[in-house]
Design an enzyme around this catalytic site. Sequence first.
Site, PDB file in Angstrom:
ATOM      1  N   LYS A  33     -35.185 -41.436  11.734  1.00 20.81           N
ATOM      2  CA  LYS A  33     -35.965 -41.806  12.926  1.00 20.81           C
ATOM      3  C   LYS A  33     -37.285 -42.470  12.515  1.00 20.81           C
ATOM      4  CE  LYS A  33     -37.881 -37.152  13.244  1.00 20.81           C
ATOM      5  NZ  LYS A  33     -37.639 -35.790  13.735  1.00 20.81           N
ATOM      6  N   TYR A 240     -68.157 -53.273   7.577  1.00 22.93           N
ATOM      7  CA  TYR A 240     -68.679 -52.956   8.915  1.00 22.93           C
ATOM      8  C   TYR A 240     -69.634 -51.779   8.862  1.00 22.93           C
ATOM      9  CZ  TYR A 240     -65.431 -56.038  11.371  1.00 22.93           C
ATOM     10  OH  TYR A 240     -64.762 -57.122  11.845  1.00 22.93           O
TER      11      TYR A 240
HETATM   12  C1  LIG Z   1     -37.409 -34.883  12.595  1.00 20.55           C
HETATM   13  C2  LIG Z   1     -36.352 -33.861  12.715  1.00 20.55           C
HETATM   14  C3  LIG Z   1     -35.757 -33.300  11.575  1.00 20.55           C
HETATM   15  C4  LIG Z   1     -36.236 -33.583  10.163  1.00 20.55           C
HETATM   16  O1  LIG Z   1     -37.339 -32.787   9.837  1.00 20.55           O
HETATM   17  P1  LIG Z   1     -37.961 -32.814   8.337  1.00 20.55           P
HETATM   18  O2  LIG Z   1     -39.030 -31.792   8.402  1.00 20.55           O
HETATM   19  O3  LIG Z   1     -38.501 -34.189   8.132  1.00 20.55           O
HETATM   20  O4  LIG Z   1     -36.855 -32.497   7.410  1.00 20.55           O
HETATM   21  C5  LIG Z   1     -34.694 -32.427  11.759  1.00 20.55           C
HETATM   22  N1  LIG Z   1     -34.261 -32.116  12.997  1.00 20.55           N
HETATM   23  C6  LIG Z   1     -34.822 -32.622  14.108  1.00 20.55           C
HETATM   24  C7  LIG Z   1     -34.299 -32.215  15.439  1.00 20.55           C
HETATM   25  C8  LIG Z   1     -35.894 -33.491  14.009  1.00 20.55           C
HETATM   26  O5  LIG Z   1     -36.464 -33.977  15.126  1.00 20.55           O
END
Ligand SMILES: *Cc1c(COP(=O)(O)O)cnc(C)c1O
Length: 330
Positions: A33, A240
């Site tokens: 994701k 800045y």
């Molecule tokens: C993002 C997510 C993961 C992965 O989590 P990590 O801590 O990066 O391993 C797993 N399950 C769900 C439902 C998530 O949203």
Amino acid sequence: MASITLSKKNFFYNLDIISKRSYGKDKVALVLKDNAYGHGLLEVAQMAQEYGISKAVVRTNAEANAVAKYFEYILVLADIPKVASEKILYTINDIHSIQKFPKGTRVELKVNTGMNRNGIEISELESAFSLVKTQGLQLEALFTHHACADELDGVYELQKEIFSEVKRKVSHDLRFHSCNSAALFREQRFDEDMVRVGIAAYGCLEMPESLSKIKLKPILSLYAKKISSRVLQKGEKVGYGLTFEADEFCRVSNYDFGYGDGFIRMCSHIHTTPDGTKIAGRISMDNSSFLSEKEELLIFNDARVVADFANTISYEVLTSLKSHIPRKII
Ligand SMILES: *Cc1c(COP(=O)(O)O)cnc(C)c1O
């Protein structure tokens, strides 16, 4: 121009450890994701396929379609399709959403075991099963998510126990999964059908030593190219607000990256590169100055260090990196 390199060697090193711990590559669902945690969706999908990972987890339909050719199974966490797909599965996060899925969609039910964010309540399970049936959906798995997998407060064990009870109660022939990265590494013996692993694969897992001493290798490095250099006399200032002041004669160069590329501005004044080069003043949109004359500067190669400077977590440092930055697999 800022640029990103991805170390395939380190990625495979992490995947070796992860697949050993989950008892097989086929148990590993790589979480892709948010542009693969900022690493680059297609770049990571391609490397994962080369390694032999066949499962992926994404947030949206668009992400799932983009990586469909690389995987045999893709779980979408938060989207509803227009038509059912052969290898893309969808999450039911709420009992009222069941009627929105097209007939024939392969689905997985998320169960709320205490995080209270998404998922069906345990008391709603039976109704959810019948709604899924009426809607003509193909239910294949039950899963849950841990709120405190990297913490020592006892919540992890409680959620795990609640999910175990769900598993015992459910008579259907379903797959079960609950582990993210931290959960996988704190488990003594992983015994589920799949692990949803994100941050560990990217090498930036952080958890208390008493839970796991695992050392993984970050795979992403951010570089920036020099635009210009100058000499500063004692007392001259930079950037800045002119917030940096030279306390002696020094050479300073400006590099073409900044918060416009997604680098966190909170790191102004405190960010130091892996070779000890100090930042001079504020990070601006596309320009940041350092006490260096190098043509190309390695800005960071471990998001956890930047996260410490910025008082945040590596997930935010990584997912903030904009998709316009070129990514190269090395
Ligand atoms: C993002 C997510 C993961 C992965 O989590 P990590 O801590 O990066 O391993 C797993 N399950 C769900 C439902 C998530 O949203």
